[in-house]
Scaffold this motif. Sequence first.
Motif, mmCIF file in Angstrom:
data_model
loop_
_atom_site.group_PDB
_atom_site.id
_atom_site.type_symbol
_atom_site.label_atom_id
_atom_site.label_comp_id
_atom_site.label_asym_id
_atom_site.label_seq_id
_atom_site.Cartn_x
_atom_site.Cartn_y
_atom_site.Cartn_z
ATOM 1 N N UNK A 291 -26.370 -21.259 6.690
ATOM 2 C CA UNK A 291 -25.308 -21.097 5.699
ATOM 3 C C UNK A 291 -24.476 -22.365 5.539
ATOM 4 N N UNK A 292 -24.504 -23.239 6.535
ATOM 5 C CA UNK A 292 -23.746 -24.492 6.437
ATOM 6 C C UNK A 292 -24.511 -25.575 5.693
ATOM 7 N N UNK A 293 -25.780 -25.347 5.360
ATOM 8 C CA UNK A 293 -26.610 -26.349 4.694
ATOM 9 C C UNK A 293 -26.717 -26.040 3.216
ATOM 10 N N UNK A 294 -26.985 -27.050 2.392
ATOM 11 C CA UNK A 294 -27.316 -26.781 0.985
ATOM 12 C C UNK A 294 -28.558 -25.903 0.896
ATOM 13 N N UNK B 141 -30.391 -37.266 5.182
ATOM 14 C CA UNK B 141 -29.159 -37.631 5.889
ATOM 15 C C UNK B 141 -28.048 -36.602 5.730
ATOM 16 N N UNK B 142 -28.362 -35.401 5.311
ATOM 17 C CA UNK B 142 -27.319 -34.395 5.125
ATOM 18 C C UNK B 142 -26.644 -34.104 6.471
ATOM 19 N N UNK B 143 -25.304 -34.191 6.537
ATOM 20 C CA UNK B 143 -24.614 -33.958 7.824
ATOM 21 C C UNK B 143 -24.857 -32.564 8.393
ATOM 22 N N UNK B 144 -25.120 -31.575 7.540
ATOM 23 C CA UNK B 144 -25.332 -30.219 8.046
ATOM 24 C C UNK B 144 -26.591 -30.121 8.892
ATOM 25 N N UNK B 145 -27.525 -31.080 8.737
ATOM 26 C CA UNK B 145 -28.755 -31.063 9.526
ATOM 27 C C UNK B 145 -28.573 -31.694 10.906
ATOM 28 N N UNK B 146 -27.389 -32.207 11.204
ATOM 29 C CA UNK B 146 -27.182 -32.974 12.430
ATOM 30 C C UNK B 146 -27.559 -32.193 13.696
ATOM 31 N N UNK B 147 -27.164 -30.915 13.861
ATOM 32 C CA UNK B 147 -27.548 -30.213 15.099
ATOM 33 C C UNK B 147 -29.063 -30.102 15.276
ATOM 34 N N UNK B 148 -29.778 -29.726 14.206
ATOM 35 C CA UNK B 148 -31.239 -29.616 14.314
ATOM 36 C C UNK B 148 -31.850 -30.994 14.508
ATOM 37 N N UNK B 149 -31.343 -31.992 13.790
ATOM 38 C CA UNK B 149 -31.883 -33.346 13.909
ATOM 39 C C UNK B 149 -31.732 -33.866 15.335
ATOM 40 N N UNK B 150 -30.551 -33.685 15.926
ATOM 41 C CA UNK B 150 -30.322 -34.181 17.284
ATOM 42 C C UNK B 150 -31.269 -33.512 18.277
ATOM 43 N N UNK B 151 -31.484 -32.207 18.122
ATOM 44 C CA UNK B 151 -32.336 -31.501 19.072
ATOM 45 C C UNK B 151 -33.792 -31.930 18.942
#
Length: 658
Positions: free
Chosen positions: A238-241, A323-333
């Motif tokens: 829900x936090x992502x586009x 580079x969408x910031x909402x993807x940061x948690x999944x990207x980091x993992x």
Amino acid sequence: MAPSHASAGDLPPFGPAGAGRNGALTEDAASDAWARFPDVRPAPRRVGHRDCETAMSVLVRLSLANGMRDVGHLLRSTPHLRIKQVLNRETRIEVAARLSGFDASGIDAATPTRMTGGQMSVAGVAFSRRGTLPGRTCPACIGKDLQAFSSERIDLRAYRRGWWQVPSISTCPTHGVGLVAACGGCGHALDERVPVGRCRCGAARLPDTAVARDACRHDAWLLGRLGFAPVIVHRQLDAMPPDVAAELCRILGSSAMDERAGSGRQTDAARLAEARSLGWRILLAGDAELERVLDEIVVRNRSRGSVCNTGYGGLHRFLTLNTDPALEPVRDQVLAHARSNVGLSGARARLFGRAVVDGERLSLTQAAKIVGVAESLLANILVALDPDFQLAPSGPTLLDRVQLLGAKDAVQGTMRSTEMKAVLGFDRHMMGLAIERGSLRCLIPPAPGHFGLVWRNDVGRIARLFDRVPVVPTAGLLAPAPFAKAGGVAGAEVMVGVVEGRLLPAGRRQDVAGFQGLLFDPASASELWPVLRGEMPRRRLAEALGWMPQTISELQRRRLLKAEGFEAVRMDAVKSFRSRYASAEEARGWLESPPRGTGPMHALLRAVCGQPVVTGKGVTAFWPRFSMAAKLRPLMRAGANIHAIGFGSRDYPRNRHS
């Protein structure tokens, strides 16, 4: 009841413009957004209102209700309207609203926007079309329409929903069936310009593909996000586009299923829905479930004994490019998981669960994945480290662990030239001169169209040199480019002079980093030639010293001034000449009461010191310095300095910074 096929001339008179029902167009007709066709009136025979119906579907049903062959026939038969005027989405929406009497804003919200660049906008969200055709249909929705609107004519009951065209949806969550894009009879793509459920071939065969309810969860969630269905809460998505979240679910689900679930025209709707819903459930379960899925991918690759799918089935590439910031948690993992399974550690390397022990040789492709660079760049690095390295003429190029470690250290110790230019504020010429003068060492020299690799230590040293310059107000100071122009040199030469310590900036700006933020004193611009090049043009040197125009040429002709070039004069040669000879203007500064004017001064020197060693028309006269000083000593003022440090009112352009 069969429809009456009346011609345009047989149509009954149109009603008053804007007089509609089910949300009449009265207010919309006055709106600037829907005021292109104010004279178009509602059609003689109307159709029932439907929620989420597209503009083309409204026009198709109106053409059937009024006995027209198709939509084009309807538009040509409408007074005050030309068919060539209805060419885009906005005009189609307004015409559909005026002919039907429906609310234009409702039709607008239901009609997708097909944009350039393969994009489609639905409910204000842009999706990549990926081959999605506008004729996609849900067979179960058509069957429901036939039952729900039984009081209407049978060919006017079914209608086309706008959300059928959402590219990231492949099923109807309400009925649990896949959306159909092609005719079951002829195989051609369905067309939104014909009645829904039919094909141009005349057949009405739509394959009904059942999809499990669990495989429709992603599509149900996305429809809720777009406002076409009840909202389903998903803490992470829900936090992502919506378009980014849908693509993430597709790639993650297809990677977990170990198959490529594409999204083009030939895609199996059931498999695509299953992949998206699987990715949706993995993300809903939390970080632990995602970690388990990533571990399964590693184990699967290890069991194959190969390095295929090292990008987690496209997931790694998608997360690094988006580079969408909402993807940061999944990207980091995901990136942390990749780093823990790809790299060099201790006495062995790991390539997605596959151990690389000492003595084992890896292919160039495998080594590039471990080092984290492209194969071509890795090959260039190996050649730079070892000029004898060569690619295998046939078959894979094999590398040992020593070569792999050397390449890894080189990658970590260097940065791309494009990145370096941004850090130091260099342009291409500055970078080239710094490399040529040895101020900046590079592993791979940059070339036209290709970046190079420069050593991070040198970049850090130069950056620290710039940062040590104090911040000062900019008033009265010049930036590097105008300062170099005022001194008649290139900006790259000013940069090298600063890096080599031969030129000291007056300060720097706080808001500009690197060389471009340095500030210089305009008064020192005249010193740039001798300071940076060690030479000066003959004319500029004569003007700076106060000599007559032909003096330097005469001195070079008499071999009193060493000549290495025609236009420029080396400053060390000028210094050597001036240490032995002095002019009348210099001697004037030694005397207690010098005579006024050039003529009397020359007459005094000839009477006391004899004839000059150099004289002539347009040439400054010179006498031996120390012999002249000895003969003029009775006339000198106290403390007079006879050494070549000054020329009366014109000082020699010395490097005051050295």
